[in-house]
Motif scaffolding. Structure first.
Motif, PDB file in Angstrom:
ATOM      1  N   ALA A   1      -6.774   5.115   2.825  1.00 20.15           N
ATOM      2  CA  ALA A   1      -5.336   5.300   2.919  1.00 20.15           C
ATOM      3  C   ALA A   1      -4.841   6.077   1.707  1.00 20.15           C
ATOM      4  CB  ALA A   1      -4.636   3.946   3.029  1.00 20.15           C
ATOM      5  N   GLY A   2      -3.566   6.351   1.679  1.00 16.45           N
ATOM      6  CA  GLY A   2      -2.982   7.075   0.551  1.00 16.45           C
ATOM      7  C   GLY A   2      -2.572   8.471   0.933  1.00 16.45           C
ATOM      8  N   ALA A   3      -1.526   8.953   0.284  1.00 14.08           N
ATOM      9  CA  ALA A   3      -1.030  10.299   0.541  1.00 14.08           C
ATOM     10  C   ALA A   3      -2.120  11.329   0.308  1.00 14.08           C
ATOM     11  CB  ALA A   3       0.176  10.582  -0.355  1.00 14.08           C
TER      12      ALA A   3
ATOM     13  N   TYR B   1     -12.128   7.362  -9.385  1.00  4.04           N
ATOM     14  CA  TYR B   1     -11.387   7.259  -8.124  1.00  4.04           C
ATOM     15  C   TYR B   1      -9.884   7.083  -8.327  1.00  4.04           C
ATOM     16  CZ  TYR B   1     -15.908   6.698  -5.855  1.00  4.04           C
ATOM     17  OH  TYR B   1     -17.177   6.905  -5.396  1.00  4.04           O
ATOM     18  N   ARG B   2      -9.439   6.866  -9.553  1.00  4.09           N
ATOM     19  CA  ARG B   2      -8.019   6.613  -9.789  1.00  4.09           C
ATOM     20  C   ARG B   2      -7.170   7.794  -9.308  1.00  4.09           C
ATOM     21  NH1 ARG B   2      -9.699   6.037 -14.980  1.00  4.09           N
ATOM     22  NH2 ARG B   2      -8.210   7.666 -15.591  1.00  4.09           N
ATOM     23  N   PRO B   3      -6.065   7.506  -8.617  1.00  4.04           N
ATOM     24  CA  PRO B   3      -5.166   8.600  -8.233  1.00  4.04           C
ATOM     25  C   PRO B   3      -4.590   9.279  -9.477  1.00  4.04           C
ATOM     26  CG  PRO B   3      -4.634   6.575  -7.050  1.00  4.04           C
ATOM     27  CD  PRO B   3      -5.600   6.201  -8.129  1.00  4.04           C
ATOM     28  N   VAL B   4      -4.189  10.532  -9.316  1.00  9.46           N
ATOM     29  CA  VAL B   4      -3.458  11.230 -10.371  1.00  9.46           C
ATOM     30  C   VAL B   4      -1.982  11.194 -10.024  1.00  9.46           C
ATOM     31  CG1 VAL B   4      -5.383  12.680 -11.059  1.00  9.46           C
ATOM     32  CG2 VAL B   4      -3.848  13.461  -9.254  1.00  9.46           C
TER      33      VAL B   4
ATOM     34  N   SER C   1       0.846  -1.187   0.000  1.00  9.68           N
ATOM     35  CA  SER C   1       0.000   0.000   0.000  1.00  9.68           C
ATOM     36  C   SER C   1       0.877   1.231   0.000  1.00  9.68           C
ATOM     37  CB  SER C   1      -0.909   0.011   1.245  1.00  9.68           C
ATOM     38  OG  SER C   1      -0.157   0.326   2.380  1.00  9.68           O
ATOM     39  N   ALA C   2       0.233   2.392   0.054  1.00  7.77           N
ATOM     40  CA  ALA C   2       0.989   3.644   0.029  1.00  7.77           C
ATOM     41  C   ALA C   2       1.860   3.793   1.259  1.00  7.77           C
ATOM     42  CB  ALA C   2       0.032   4.833  -0.084  1.00  7.77           C
TER      43      ALA C   2
ATOM     44  N   ILE D   1      -9.944  17.926  -0.611  1.00  4.25           N
ATOM     45  CA  ILE D   1      -8.875  17.062  -0.125  1.00  4.25           C
ATOM     46  C   ILE D   1      -9.322  15.609  -0.209  1.00  4.25           C
ATOM     47  CG2 ILE D   1      -9.637  17.083   2.299  1.00  4.25           C
ATOM     48  CD1 ILE D   1      -6.693  17.207   3.117  1.00  4.25           C
ATOM     49  N   GLY D   2      -8.342  14.720  -0.337  1.00  8.56           N
ATOM     50  CA  GLY D   2      -8.634  13.296  -0.330  1.00  8.56           C
ATOM     51  C   GLY D   2      -7.360  12.493  -0.476  1.00  8.56           C
ATOM     52  N   PRO D   3      -7.457  11.172  -0.333  1.00  7.87           N
ATOM     53  CA  PRO D   3      -6.279  10.317  -0.507  1.00  7.87           C
ATOM     54  C   PRO D   3      -5.915  10.181  -1.981  1.00  7.87           C
ATOM     55  CG  PRO D   3      -8.220   8.975  -0.057  1.00  7.87           C
ATOM     56  CD  PRO D   3      -8.660  10.407   0.049  1.00  7.87           C
ATOM     57  N   ASN D   4      -4.632  10.217  -2.259  1.00  8.25           N
ATOM     58  CA  ASN D   4      -4.143  10.073  -3.629  1.00  8.25           C
ATOM     59  C   ASN D   4      -2.860   9.242  -3.561  1.00  8.25           C
ATOM     60  OD1 ASN D   4      -4.543  11.324  -6.546  1.00  8.25           O
ATOM     61  ND2 ASN D   4      -2.343  11.307  -6.136  1.00  8.25           N
ATOM     62  N   ALA D   5      -3.025   7.924  -3.655  1.00 14.15           N
ATOM     63  CA  ALA D   5      -1.898   7.011  -3.458  1.00 14.15           C
ATOM     64  C   ALA D   5      -0.794   7.283  -4.468  1.00 14.15           C
ATOM     65  CB  ALA D   5      -2.376   5.572  -3.574  1.00 14.15           C
ATOM     66  N   ARG D   6       0.430   7.191  -3.999  1.00 16.18           N
ATOM     67  CA  ARG D   6       1.597   7.348  -4.856  1.00 16.18           C
ATOM     68  C   ARG D   6       2.140   5.965  -5.211  1.00 16.18           C
ATOM     69  NH1 ARG D   6       4.459  11.666  -5.340  1.00 16.18           N
ATOM     70  NH2 ARG D   6       6.422  10.526  -5.089  1.00 16.18           N
TER      71      ARG D   6
END
Length: 461
Positions: free
Chosen positions: A70-72, A24-27, A3-4, A53-58
């Motif tokens: 979860a996610g940055a 929902y896909r991260p950018v 995970s992130a 604001i929201g989670p954006n997994a790297r």
């Protein structure tokens, strides 16, 4: 799959597919765009910055096996003013992990407490815009261009972590929050004065580390939710970045805590098992009864530990009678909905209008839906603003038309995803024509992933 946060989260057999769609896909990148086109007419009174604001997994990201919360953290902003959309930009919030991954110097500020991702909410107080989250992680201070400036413990006055849903008292201007100790039993009811320092930290004993994601405020009391979603040691040992689950052994209860009376004990009233991520508002009458409106989930994080997918959240009302030790509950509206907002000038006071996001039945507690709902709690009428052509909108923030406008008279601003174009747009809905088309939209050249919460920061920032 990692995970992130570097952990592996076990996939549960009853996981559903919502929160897995393209919106929902991260950018992958931070971007900035100036002088955006506007369709319709942006009200010139809207002079400020819309934030989300929201989670954006790297890095690698598989939403089928990674926790939806979860996610940055990533913040998105649109600067409006003079009838123009001056810019859009997005920025990762520089917690310790993100700073290291980007090869940047650590964000300055206190280093105590957890160093988790800050991705839950935004609040503007004492001249500063803060990104906040649950648990023991300190808030992050943002500048007007969305850069992360510093961590803050409110000049050394914050004894622990902060909360994901602070509330501003519209009468005193003070900021209130509930922080749960992630390492032990207990919660703190925090009051931050108008200068930005913690004036009071009232301990409230609780057991088993419940997930108190939000709370409600009245003129004289804080209302806490000690419900059956709580810390799960097995999930923590497995490395879950959000180690909470439905605990059927726990009672469901509501706590009433007097404000401004140090040492006062909470009065706990039992309610049927359920979970509340987001209260709508609360207020009390002359006889001491407290009305609490909430978005009520039958359960959460039971069969599906990765997403709050197991019930159809709806709008409910609890009437608390402290003298009788009784709670009366009834459903106000049965449509599936989440992310309530009000005219925040009525926080903690009797109010009339609640705005929510209508969700698609069967999708559980998704982060977006096909319409906004306006509930008139005086007449019982509900109006619906539908997004056109399959678009999906998230939480809307209400901006009053002017400081003395009647309750609910103004605009709702929300980010809307267009799946056909795979792009997002800002929609501005005038409450004077709530069911009609937006008075303005600002198409973006990028997609903004469906996220959590929105905020409006006036230009005097």
């Amino acid at each position: 799959m990692p995970s992130a946060t570097g952990h592996t989260t076990k996939s549960h057999p009853h996981s559903t597919t919502h929160l897995l769609g393209p919106g929902y896909r991260p950018v992958a990148d931070e971007t900035a765009h100036a002088d955006l086109a506007v369709r319709g007419t942006l009200p010139p009174e809207l002079d400020g910055t819309f934030l989300r604001i929201g989670p954006n997994a790297r890095g690698e990201h598989d939403p089928a096996v990674q926790h939806a919360f979860a996610g940055a953290g990533m913040v998105h902003g649109l600067r409006l003013g003079g009838g123009r959309a001056h810019w859009y930009r997005n920025r990762w919030l520089r917690d310790g992990t993100v700073s290291r991954e980007l090869g940047e110097l650590p964000t300055p500020g206190p280093r105590r407490g957890l160093d988790g991702h800050v991705n839950a909410n935004l609040v503007h107080h004492a001249g500063r815009t803060l990104a906040v989250t649950d648990g023991g992680t300190l808030p992050l201070v943002l500048d007007p261009g969305l850069r992360t400036l510093a961590r803050t413990d409110f000049d050394g006055t914050l004894p622990g972590g902060f909360g994901a849903h602070p509330l501003t008292d519209p009468v005193t201007g003070e900021l209130h929050a509930v922080a749960v100790d992630p390492a032990g039993d207990g919660a703190l009811l925090l009051t931050v004065d108008v200068e930005g320092k913690v004036r009071e930290a009232l301990p409230v004993p609780v057991k088993g580390r419940p997930w108190m994601h939000a709370f409600a405020l009245t003129e004289r009391h804080a209302v806490l939710f000690d419900l059956p979603v709580a810390h799960d040691p097995a999930e923590a040992r497995a490395g879950s970045p959000v180690p909470y689950s439905w605990r059927p052994d726990r009672d469901a209860r509501i706590g009433i805590v007097p404000r401004g009376r140090p040492g006062s004990a909470a009065l706990w009233l039992d309610v049927p098992p359920c979970f509340v991520f987001h209260p709508v508002n609360a207020f009390e009458d002359a006889d001491g009864r407290i009305t609490v409106d909430v978005i009520r989930h039958e359960r959460a994080f039971d069969r599906d530990r990765l997403r709050p997918s197991e019930s159809a959240p709806a709008l409910w009302r609890w009437t608390l009678d402290p003298r009788e030790g009784a709670v009366v509950e009834h459903r106000l509206d049965g449509r599936v909905q989440e992310f309530p907002r009000i005219d925040e000038r009525r926080t903690g006071l009797p109010y009339r209008y609640a705005f929510t996001v209508e969700l698609v039945p069967g999708d559980g507690a998704a982060l977006c839906g096909p319409a906004l709902l306006r509930h008139d709690l005086t007449t019982g009428r509900t109006d619906r603003h539908a997004f056109a052509d399959g678009r999906q909108g998230g939480e809307a923030v209400f901006v009053p038309r002017h400081a003395l406008a009647p309750e609910g008279d103004g605009w709702l601003l929300t980010l809307v995803y267009d799946p056909a174009a795979d792009r997002s747009e800002l929609a501005v809905v005038d409450t004077a024509d709530f069911t009609g088309p937006p008075v303005a939209t600002v198409p973006l050249p990028v997609r903004v992933p469906h996220g959590f919460h929105a905020q409006w920061v006036p230009s005097r920032w």
